[in-house]
Scaffold this motif. Structure first.
Motif, PDB file in Angstrom:
ATOM      1  N   GLU A  83      22.974  47.392  30.680  1.00 46.39           N
ATOM      2  CA  GLU A  83      24.335  46.963  31.044  1.00 46.39           C
ATOM      3  C   GLU A  83      24.325  45.692  31.896  1.00 46.39           C
ATOM      4  O   GLU A  83      23.580  45.593  32.875  1.00 46.39           O
ATOM      5  CB  GLU A  83      25.016  48.094  31.831  1.00 46.39           C
ATOM      6  CG  GLU A  83      26.468  47.830  32.197  1.00 46.39           C
ATOM      7  CD  GLU A  83      27.432  47.940  31.013  1.00 46.39           C
ATOM      8  OE1 GLU A  83      28.519  47.344  31.102  1.00 46.39           O
ATOM      9  OE2 GLU A  83      27.085  48.606  30.019  1.00 46.39           O
ATOM     10  N   VAL A  84      25.133  44.709  31.507  1.00 53.35           N
ATOM     11  CA  VAL A  84      25.244  43.463  32.262  1.00 53.35           C
ATOM     12  C   VAL A  84      26.694  43.260  32.693  1.00 53.35           C
ATOM     13  O   VAL A  84      27.611  43.331  31.869  1.00 53.35           O
ATOM     14  CB  VAL A  84      24.787  42.248  31.417  1.00 53.35           C
ATOM     15  CG1 VAL A  84      25.146  40.935  32.116  1.00 53.35           C
ATOM     16  CG2 VAL A  84      23.289  42.313  31.151  1.00 53.35           C
ATOM     17  N   GLN A  85      26.893  43.039  33.973  1.00 57.33           N
ATOM     18  CA  GLN A  85      28.216  42.664  34.481  1.00 57.33           C
ATOM     19  C   GLN A  85      28.031  41.563  35.524  1.00 57.33           C
ATOM     20  O   GLN A  85      27.230  41.690  36.436  1.00 57.33           O
ATOM     21  CB  GLN A  85      28.926  43.868  35.097  1.00 57.33           C
ATOM     22  CG  GLN A  85      29.673  44.697  34.067  1.00 57.33           C
ATOM     23  CD  GLN A  85      30.882  45.390  34.676  1.00 57.33           C
ATOM     24  OE1 GLN A  85      30.805  45.900  35.793  1.00 57.33           O
ATOM     25  NE2 GLN A  85      31.986  45.409  33.961  1.00 57.33           N
ATOM     26  N   PHE A  86      28.787  40.476  35.327  1.00 58.80           N
ATOM     27  CA  PHE A  86      28.699  39.367  36.278  1.00 58.80           C
ATOM     28  C   PHE A  86      29.490  39.700  37.533  1.00 58.80           C
ATOM     29  O   PHE A  86      30.544  40.335  37.468  1.00 58.80           O
ATOM     30  CB  PHE A  86      29.286  38.089  35.681  1.00 58.80           C
ATOM     31  CG  PHE A  86      28.570  37.584  34.450  1.00 58.80           C
ATOM     32  CD1 PHE A  86      27.194  37.574  34.378  1.00 58.80           C
ATOM     33  CD2 PHE A  86      29.296  37.115  33.369  1.00 58.80           C
ATOM     34  CE1 PHE A  86      26.538  37.100  33.251  1.00 58.80           C
ATOM     35  CE2 PHE A  86      28.653  36.634  32.237  1.00 58.80           C
ATOM     36  CZ  PHE A  86      27.262  36.630  32.168  1.00 58.80           C
ATOM     37  N   GLU A  87      28.964  39.247  38.670  1.00 53.79           N
ATOM     38  CA  GLU A  87      29.741  39.297  39.903  1.00 53.79           C
ATOM     39  C   GLU A  87      30.603  38.032  39.923  1.00 53.79           C
ATOM     40  O   GLU A  87      30.089  36.921  39.833  1.00 53.79           O
ATOM     41  CB  GLU A  87      28.788  39.311  41.107  1.00 53.79           C
ATOM     42  CG  GLU A  87      29.500  39.557  42.416  1.00 53.79           C
ATOM     43  CD  GLU A  87      28.531  39.462  43.598  1.00 53.79           C
ATOM     44  OE1 GLU A  87      28.950  38.913  44.629  1.00 53.79           O
ATOM     45  OE2 GLU A  87      27.377  39.917  43.478  1.00 53.79           O
ATOM     46  N   LYS A  88      31.923  38.206  40.000  1.00 58.43           N
ATOM     47  CA  LYS A  88      32.835  37.076  39.788  1.00 58.43           C
ATOM     48  C   LYS A  88      33.512  36.630  41.084  1.00 58.43           C
ATOM     49  O   LYS A  88      33.931  37.453  41.893  1.00 58.43           O
ATOM     50  CB  LYS A  88      33.903  37.464  38.749  1.00 58.43           C
ATOM     51  CG  LYS A  88      33.310  37.928  37.428  1.00 58.43           C
ATOM     52  CD  LYS A  88      34.377  38.481  36.487  1.00 58.43           C
ATOM     53  CE  LYS A  88      33.763  39.012  35.205  1.00 58.43           C
ATOM     54  NZ  LYS A  88      33.076  40.302  35.376  1.00 58.43           N
ATOM     55  N   LYS A  89      33.608  35.311  41.215  1.00 61.74           N
ATOM     56  CA  LYS A  89      34.302  34.723  42.356  1.00 61.74           C
ATOM     57  C   LYS A  89      35.325  33.728  41.794  1.00 61.74           C
ATOM     58  O   LYS A  89      34.951  32.798  41.073  1.00 61.74           O
ATOM     59  CB  LYS A  89      33.286  34.006  43.256  1.00 61.74           C
ATOM     60  CG  LYS A  89      33.863  33.478  44.554  1.00 61.74           C
ATOM     61  CD  LYS A  89      32.752  32.808  45.370  1.00 61.74           C
ATOM     62  CE  LYS A  89      33.325  32.125  46.601  1.00 61.74           C
ATOM     63  NZ  LYS A  89      32.321  31.271  47.265  1.00 61.74           N
ATOM     64  N   PHE A  90      36.588  33.951  42.112  1.00 65.14           N
ATOM     65  CA  PHE A  90      37.647  33.115  41.520  1.00 65.14           C
ATOM     66  C   PHE A  90      38.006  31.948  42.434  1.00 65.14           C
ATOM     67  O   PHE A  90      38.134  32.100  43.639  1.00 65.14           O
ATOM     68  CB  PHE A  90      38.881  33.977  41.224  1.00 65.14           C
ATOM     69  CG  PHE A  90      38.585  35.028  40.189  1.00 65.14           C
ATOM     70  CD1 PHE A  90      38.541  34.698  38.844  1.00 65.14           C
ATOM     71  CD2 PHE A  90      38.301  36.340  40.557  1.00 65.14           C
ATOM     72  CE1 PHE A  90      38.232  35.656  37.892  1.00 65.14           C
ATOM     73  CE2 PHE A  90      37.989  37.310  39.610  1.00 65.14           C
ATOM     74  CZ  PHE A  90      37.955  36.965  38.270  1.00 65.14           C
ATOM     75  N   GLU A  91      38.133  30.766  41.806  1.00 66.78           N
ATOM     76  CA  GLU A  91      38.379  29.517  42.535  1.00 66.78           C
ATOM     77  C   GLU A  91      39.567  28.784  41.912  1.00 66.78           C
ATOM     78  O   GLU A  91      39.927  29.050  40.757  1.00 66.78           O
ATOM     79  CB  GLU A  91      37.148  28.594  42.421  1.00 66.78           C
ATOM     80  CG  GLU A  91      35.846  29.236  42.845  1.00 66.78           C
ATOM     81  CD  GLU A  91      35.476  28.881  44.263  1.00 66.78           C
ATOM     82  OE1 GLU A  91      36.301  28.250  44.944  1.00 66.78           O
ATOM     83  OE2 GLU A  91      34.362  29.243  44.691  1.00 66.78           O
ATOM     84  N   PRO A  92      40.153  27.823  42.652  1.00 63.49           N
ATOM     85  CA  PRO A  92      41.223  27.011  42.062  1.00 63.49           C
ATOM     86  C   PRO A  92      40.693  26.169  40.899  1.00 63.49           C
ATOM     87  O   PRO A  92      39.504  25.848  40.836  1.00 63.49           O
ATOM     88  CB  PRO A  92      41.669  26.090  43.209  1.00 63.49           C
ATOM     89  CG  PRO A  92      41.122  26.721  44.448  1.00 63.49           C
ATOM     90  CD  PRO A  92      39.901  27.476  44.048  1.00 63.49           C
ATOM     91  N   ILE A  93      41.590  25.807  39.981  1.00 65.66           N
ATOM     92  CA  ILE A  93      41.222  24.945  38.859  1.00 65.66           C
ATOM     93  C   ILE A  93      40.721  23.608  39.399  1.00 65.66           C
ATOM     94  O   ILE A  93      41.271  23.063  40.350  1.00 65.66           O
ATOM     95  CB  ILE A  93      42.425  24.748  37.916  1.00 65.66           C
ATOM     96  CG1 ILE A  93      42.748  26.083  37.221  1.00 65.66           C
ATOM     97  CG2 ILE A  93      42.161  23.667  36.878  1.00 65.66           C
ATOM     98  CD1 ILE A  93      44.019  26.084  36.408  1.00 65.66           C
ATOM     99  N   LYS A  94      39.638  23.107  38.795  1.00 68.75           N
ATOM    100  CA  LYS A  94      39.013  21.855  39.250  1.00 68.75           C
ATOM    101  C   LYS A  94      39.783  20.628  38.755  1.00 68.75           C
ATOM    102  O   LYS A  94      40.350  20.657  37.649  1.00 68.75           O
ATOM    103  CB  LYS A  94      37.591  21.779  38.681  1.00 68.75           C
ATOM    104  CG  LYS A  94      36.608  22.682  39.399  1.00 68.75           C
ATOM    105  CD  LYS A  94      35.945  21.934  40.519  1.00 68.75           C
ATOM    106  CE  LYS A  94      34.705  22.647  41.032  1.00 68.75           C
ATOM    107  NZ  LYS A  94      34.051  21.903  42.082  1.00 68.75           N
TER     108      LYS A  94
END
Length: 341
Positions: free
Chosen positions: A286-297
C-alpha cells in the motif's frame, strides 16, 4: 488525412536528443531504419545521469550520430547543417519548466529564443523538407474557454516560458512566410512516462515518497476548484510527431500549429490518486502520499485541455493512453531503474 511514412534515405536532425521527447522520438525513428543526427548540450537542469542513460539506449544503433553541442551557439549549428545537410529538423531542445523561468530567465532567452533563431536561420540557408518544433500548451495562458483550440487568442502568456514558446510560433510563421520553410509547431500538453523529466510533478511526488517526505500540492487544497491537466503519455506524443513529420504544410505560408494532448483533462487530485494506486501495484504494498497543500504558484494555469480535432483531421490520430495505463508503465520503470523493490 494522408501522410507519408518516414523515408529511411533522409537525415533527421533531432535537437534535444538526450531529452525526454527527443530520446523517444530518436529511438522510434532509428527502429524504423532512419538516419538520426542528435544534438544535446547535456545541461544539468535535472539529473544528467538520466540523459546519459537515454543516450546509452541510442548508441547501439549504427544510424545514430550524437553531437554534444548547444543550439544557442550559431557557429555550431551552421557547421552541423553545412556538414550533414539534414532533410528534416525536429527542434525539441529548449529550457523547459514554467516555475524555473521565474528563477532563471536568462537560460530561457538563450535556449528558446536565440537557439530557435539559429535553427530557423540554418533552415533558411540550408533548405529542409520540414521543420517541426516544440511549442507548449502554456501559450494558452489563463484562457477560460475549453477545450483549447489552435485558433484561440494566445496573446496573454502568464510565464516567461510561455512567452518564449509563443515567440517561437511567431518566428516560425515569419520565416515560413519569407523563405517558404515548411514548419509545424506542436503544442504539447503535460507529457509523462518512463524516463521522463524529474522536474515534473508525478516524478517529484514519487521521489519524495521514497525519501519519506510529504508532497506539496499547489491547488490551495480546494478540491472543488482543483487544477485540471491534460496528461499525455509519451508514446502518444511520439506517434503524433512521427505522423506529422510526413505531412509538411503546403499552404502559401507553410506554417501550421497543432495541439498534441489527451483531450481528457484530469483533476490533479485524481492524477495523484492514480499514481498512488500504480505505485502500490509496482511495489506490492500500500502506498499513500503524505500531502501538504499550498497556494497556486505564479505562472500556473488553472486548466489545460486540448482540442485534438485538427491533429485527427490532418493525420488520423488522437492520443489514447489512459492515465492508469501510462502511470503504471512509469512506476514499473521507476521501481526497477532506482532499485526500489
Amino acid at each position: 488525412m494522408s501522410y507519408k511514412p518516414l523515408d529511411p534515405s533522409k537525415t533527421y536532425l533531432i535537437t534535444g536528443a538526450a531529452g525526454f521527447v527527443g530520446f523517444y522520438l530518436s529511438k522510434k525513428l532509428l527502429e524504423k531504419g532512419c538516419r538520426v543526427l542528435g544534438i544535446d548540450n547535456l545541461n544539468d537542469y535535472y539529473d544528467v545521469n538520466l540523459k546519459h542513460a537515454r543516450l546509452e539506449q541510442l548508441k547501439p544503433f549504427e544510424q545514430f550520430t550524437f553531437l554534444d553541442g548547444d543550439i544557442s551557439d550559431k557557429q555550431t549549428i551552421e557547421a552541423i547543417f553545412n556538414e550533414y545537410k539534414p532533410n528534416v529538423v525536429v527542434n525539441l531542445a529548449a529550457q523547459a519548466g514554467v516555475r524555473y523561468s521565474i528563477e532563471n530567465p536568462d537560460v530561457y532567452i538563450q535556449s528558446n529564443i536565440i537557439g530557435f533563431y539559429n535553427i530557423l536561420e540554418a533552415c533558411r540557408h540550408y533548405p529542409v523538407d520540414h521543420l517541426v518544433y516544440a511549442s507548449s500548451s502554456s501559450v494558452y495562458g489563463a484562457n477560460k474557454k475549453v477545450p483549447f483550440e489552435e485558433t484561440d487568442f494566445v496573446d496573454t502568456p502568464v510565464s516567461l516560458y510561455a512567452s518564449t514558446k509563443k515567440s517561437n510560433e511567431l518566428m516560425a510563421h515569419t520565416y515560413s512566410h519569407l523563405y517558404k520553410i515548411p514548419a509545424t509547431g506542436l503544442r504539447f500538453f503535460t507529457v509523462y512516462g518512463p524516463m521522463g523529466r524529474p522536474d515534473m510533478a508525478y516524478f517529484g511526488f514519487t521521489d519524495k515518497y521514497f525519501a519519506g517526505k510529504s508532497i506539496n500540492i499547489f491547488n490551495n487544497g480546494d478540491f472543488d476548484n482543483d487544477l485540471y491537466r491534460d496528461f499525455t503519455y509519451i508514446d502518444d506524443i511520439v506517434e503524433g510527431i512521427e505522423r506529422l513529420i510526413g505531412k509538411p504544410p503546403v499552404e502559401a505560408v507553410p506554417h501550421k500549429v497543432f495541439n498534441i494532448g489527451n483531450n481528457n483533462p484530469e483533476k490533479l487530485m485524481t492524477f495523484i490518486g492514480a499514481l498512488e494506486k500504480t505505485l502500490t501495484n509496482s511495489l506490492g504494498r500500500e502506498v499513500q502520499f503524505e500531502k501538504k497543500f499550498e497556494p497556486i504558484k505564479p505562472g500556473d494555469v488553472p486548466a489545460t485541455y486540448a482540442s485534438t480535432d485538427l491533429l485527427q483531421a490532418a493525420v488520423g490520430f488522437k492520443p489514447k493512453t489512459s492515465i492508469q495505463e501510462g502511470l503504471q508503465k512509469f512506476t514499473d520503470w521507476y521501481v526497477e531503474y532506482y532499485k526500489k523493490k
